[in-house]
Design a protein around this motif. Sequence first.
Motif, PDB file in Angstrom:
ATOM      1  N   CYS A 104     -32.683  17.170  -1.238  1.00 47.67           N
ATOM      2  CA  CYS A 104     -31.405  17.494  -0.615  1.00 47.67           C
ATOM      3  C   CYS A 104     -31.519  18.199   0.263  1.00 47.67           C
ATOM      4  O   CYS A 104     -30.656  18.896   0.889  1.00 47.67           O
ATOM      5  CB  CYS A 104     -30.725  18.343  -1.918  1.00 47.67           C
ATOM      6  SG  CYS A 104     -30.291  17.502  -3.195  1.00 47.67           S
ATOM      7  N   PHE A 105     -32.770  18.148   0.962  1.00 46.41           N
ATOM      8  CA  PHE A 105     -33.055  18.797   2.385  1.00 46.41           C
ATOM      9  C   PHE A 105     -33.265  17.807   3.501  1.00 46.41           C
ATOM     10  O   PHE A 105     -33.920  16.652   3.142  1.00 46.41           O
ATOM     11  CB  PHE A 105     -34.474  19.538   2.081  1.00 46.41           C
ATOM     12  CG  PHE A 105     -35.679  18.854   1.743  1.00 46.41           C
ATOM     13  CD1 PHE A 105     -36.464  18.544   2.793  1.00 46.41           C
ATOM     14  CD2 PHE A 105     -36.008  18.688   0.511  1.00 46.41           C
ATOM     15  CE1 PHE A 105     -37.533  17.958   2.559  1.00 46.41           C
ATOM     16  CE2 PHE A 105     -37.223  17.983   0.233  1.00 46.41           C
ATOM     17  CZ  PHE A 105     -38.030  17.666   1.225  1.00 46.41           C
ATOM     18  N   ILE A 205     -34.328  21.490  -2.730  1.00 48.73           N
ATOM     19  CA  ILE A 205     -33.816  22.012  -1.467  1.00 48.73           C
ATOM     20  C   ILE A 205     -34.971  22.580  -0.817  1.00 48.73           C
ATOM     21  O   ILE A 205     -35.957  23.040  -1.273  1.00 48.73           O
ATOM     22  CB  ILE A 205     -32.533  23.059  -1.704  1.00 48.73           C
ATOM     23  CG1 ILE A 205     -33.097  24.534  -2.399  1.00 48.73           C
ATOM     24  CG2 ILE A 205     -31.394  22.452  -2.626  1.00 48.73           C
ATOM     25  CD1 ILE A 205     -32.083  25.536  -2.694  1.00 48.73           C
ATOM     26  N   SER A 206     -34.392  23.207   0.538  1.00 48.39           N
ATOM     27  CA  SER A 206     -35.503  23.430   1.480  1.00 48.39           C
ATOM     28  C   SER A 206     -35.414  25.130   1.381  1.00 48.39           C
ATOM     29  O   SER A 206     -34.511  25.614   0.641  1.00 48.39           O
ATOM     30  CB  SER A 206     -35.068  23.306   2.969  1.00 48.39           C
ATOM     31  OG  SER A 206     -33.794  23.923   3.497  1.00 48.39           O
ATOM     32  N   ASP A 208     -34.500  27.147   3.372  1.00 53.31           N
ATOM     33  CA  ASP A 208     -33.370  27.527   4.447  1.00 53.31           C
ATOM     34  C   ASP A 208     -32.291  27.791   3.479  1.00 53.31           C
ATOM     35  O   ASP A 208     -31.265  28.405   3.903  1.00 53.31           O
ATOM     36  CB  ASP A 208     -33.385  26.882   5.807  1.00 53.31           C
ATOM     37  CG  ASP A 208     -34.551  27.069   6.666  1.00 53.31           C
ATOM     38  OD1 ASP A 208     -35.178  28.150   6.382  1.00 53.31           O
ATOM     39  OD2 ASP A 208     -34.523  26.253   7.417  1.00 53.31           O
ATOM     40  N   GLN A 209     -32.162  26.796   2.456  1.00 49.92           N
ATOM     41  CA  GLN A 209     -31.059  26.580   1.838  1.00 49.92           C
ATOM     42  C   GLN A 209     -31.024  27.544   0.560  1.00 49.92           C
ATOM     43  O   GLN A 209     -30.015  27.888  -0.154  1.00 49.92           O
ATOM     44  CB  GLN A 209     -30.990  25.009   1.212  1.00 49.92           C
ATOM     45  CG  GLN A 209     -30.635  23.938   2.004  1.00 49.92           C
ATOM     46  CD  GLN A 209     -30.939  22.556   1.666  1.00 49.92           C
ATOM     47  OE1 GLN A 209     -32.163  22.109   1.523  1.00 49.92           O
ATOM     48  NE2 GLN A 209     -29.793  21.962   1.454  1.00 49.92           N
ATOM     49  N   THR A 212     -28.230  30.260   0.166  1.00 48.33           N
ATOM     50  CA  THR A 212     -26.917  29.959   0.798  1.00 48.33           C
ATOM     51  C   THR A 212     -26.084  29.352  -0.251  1.00 48.33           C
ATOM     52  O   THR A 212     -26.065  29.549  -1.236  1.00 48.33           O
ATOM     53  CB  THR A 212     -27.441  28.681   1.922  1.00 48.33           C
ATOM     54  OG1 THR A 212     -27.583  27.280   1.152  1.00 48.33           O
ATOM     55  CG2 THR A 212     -28.274  29.069   2.845  1.00 48.33           C
ATOM     56  N   PHE A 214     -25.360  26.314  -1.048  1.00 45.58           N
ATOM     57  CA  PHE A 214     -25.492  24.888  -1.583  1.00 45.58           C
ATOM     58  C   PHE A 214     -24.848  24.667  -2.479  1.00 45.58           C
ATOM     59  O   PHE A 214     -24.221  23.564  -2.734  1.00 45.58           O
ATOM     60  CB  PHE A 214     -27.073  24.878  -1.805  1.00 45.58           C
ATOM     61  CG  PHE A 214     -27.408  23.400  -2.190  1.00 45.58           C
ATOM     62  CD1 PHE A 214     -27.437  22.310  -1.301  1.00 45.58           C
ATOM     63  CD2 PHE A 214     -27.576  23.110  -3.700  1.00 45.58           C
ATOM     64  CE1 PHE A 214     -27.603  21.149  -1.672  1.00 45.58           C
ATOM     65  CE2 PHE A 214     -28.169  21.905  -3.962  1.00 45.58           C
ATOM     66  CZ  PHE A 214     -28.013  20.928  -3.220  1.00 45.58           C
ATOM     67  N   THR A 217     -21.451  23.174  -1.720  1.00 45.42           N
ATOM     68  CA  THR A 217     -21.272  21.786  -0.999  1.00 45.42           C
ATOM     69  C   THR A 217     -20.700  20.697  -1.837  1.00 45.42           C
ATOM     70  O   THR A 217     -20.925  20.521  -3.056  1.00 45.42           O
ATOM     71  CB  THR A 217     -22.626  21.453  -0.645  1.00 45.42           C
ATOM     72  OG1 THR A 217     -23.552  21.257  -1.442  1.00 45.42           O
ATOM     73  CG2 THR A 217     -23.280  22.625   0.430  1.00 45.42           C
ATOM     74  N   TYR A 220     -23.592  19.079  -4.032  1.00 44.14           N
ATOM     75  CA  TYR A 220     -23.907  19.886  -5.381  1.00 44.14           C
ATOM     76  C   TYR A 220     -22.808  19.316  -6.350  1.00 44.14           C
ATOM     77  O   TYR A 220     -23.084  19.088  -7.390  1.00 44.14           O
ATOM     78  CB  TYR A 220     -24.048  21.258  -5.073  1.00 44.14           C
ATOM     79  CG  TYR A 220     -24.454  21.906  -6.534  1.00 44.14           C
ATOM     80  CD1 TYR A 220     -25.715  21.974  -6.905  1.00 44.14           C
ATOM     81  CD2 TYR A 220     -23.397  22.515  -7.189  1.00 44.14           C
ATOM     82  CE1 TYR A 220     -26.026  22.620  -8.116  1.00 44.14           C
ATOM     83  CE2 TYR A 220     -23.812  23.042  -8.488  1.00 44.14           C
ATOM     84  CZ  TYR A 220     -25.090  23.126  -9.026  1.00 44.14           C
ATOM     85  OH  TYR A 220     -25.354  23.736 -10.246  1.00 44.14           O
ATOM     86  N   THR A 236     -31.365  23.692  -9.524  1.00 43.80           N
ATOM     87  CA  THR A 236     -31.639  23.657  -8.020  1.00 43.80           C
ATOM     88  C   THR A 236     -32.871  24.294  -8.090  1.00 43.80           C
ATOM     89  O   THR A 236     -33.103  25.673  -8.234  1.00 43.80           O
ATOM     90  CB  THR A 236     -30.516  24.225  -7.232  1.00 43.80           C
ATOM     91  OG1 THR A 236     -29.314  23.649  -7.362  1.00 43.80           O
ATOM     92  CG2 THR A 236     -30.864  24.359  -5.768  1.00 43.80           C
ATOM     93  N   CYS A 238     -36.625  24.864  -5.095  1.00 40.64           N
ATOM     94  CA  CYS A 238     -37.351  24.415  -3.794  1.00 40.64           C
ATOM     95  C   CYS A 238     -38.703  24.123  -4.060  1.00 40.64           C
ATOM     96  O   CYS A 238     -39.444  25.313  -4.618  1.00 40.64           O
ATOM     97  CB  CYS A 238     -37.115  25.696  -2.804  1.00 40.64           C
ATOM     98  SG  CYS A 238     -38.255  25.655  -1.481  1.00 40.64           S
TER      99      CYS A 238
END
Length: 364
Positions: A104-105, A205-206, A208-209, A212, A214, A217, A220, A236, A238
């Motif tokens: 998802c990144f 996810i990354s 950065d996410q 956030t 996420f 979105t 998701y 979820t 990383c």
Amino acid sequence: MKLGIVGLPNVGKSTLFNAITNAGAQSANYPFCTIEPNVGMVAVPDARLDALAKMYHPEKYTPAVIEFVDIAGLVKGASKGEGLGNKFLSHIRETDAIIHLVRCFENGNIIHVEGNVNPLRDIETINLELIFSDLEILERRISRTEKAMKGDKTLAQELTVLNKVKAALENGISARAVPLADDEKAMIADVELLSMKPVIYVANISEDQIGTQFKETETYRSLEKLAKSEGAELLTICAEIESEIAELDGEDKEAFLEDLGIEESGLDMLIKASYHLLGYISFLTAGPKEVRAWTIVDGTKAPQAAGKIHSDMERGFIRAEVISFDDLMACGSMNAAKEKGLIRSEGKDYVFRDGDIVVIRFNV
């Protein structure tokens, strides 16, 4: 418990596997760097077992374990032998459940086999390969059942169920999403459909996410809708951060998670989700020689649970002496619990509960 980590090439499977098993599987930026499945055994963290170890100071400490398998990346056509398809499908068949990792990144330095990031499309690619494989198996089973029906009319209901599942597969619907009664599931339990395997979808996810919105979105929400339709779990995680968490212990790990605003590690989430998805619980045995956690299906009766320890215990089961973990901790010792009458004697119809501490009485 055996969990297979699957996903398209370059979605982060080996990175996640390495992080949760510290097994050091090769991780490289090209498809099929994992050809033979890497296998790692992971101890299930259990604070109850830790407390019993402090109480008994045992010679052995044996937690429950989960076997994670990093299964080679898949491409379209795997059901026809494309890529590493045949090996991939056979490795999935051996697992209790599937951890389906989906990217998802965005990262221009890591190629995506389809050219761009689209989680639902990627999930569909793998699910369709499992469905195609299942259709071949179902068609052979239906053919055999139709022939057998000439001498056994009781197979008519089984044939109805098989055709019901086949119709769903032909419409691109995984077998696990087909509404079946318990008796219908039992009729086809021996067919071993890949798309019937329980699934934990993991959105990778990354960094950065993290923190956030996420989960707000459309990506998701679409994953959440899919998971709900299949009775699947959705997490979820990383994978890159999990790699860093794996290098830390105790307070350092807790501080790192707190700094990132993460409540628990990906491994802890995966363990909880897998136990919930498969309907597993743990009972405990404790004494000076060993404290140990045993994994069983929720609803298991005492003799069958005892059989997990040793087959003789199931065969010669007399009774189980049982106390809940909370009651033992409140009393401080087994002797104090006995004085208060909190140790119960349970017979063959007793259903073990999560956290039961037991002594099995048997005779063979």
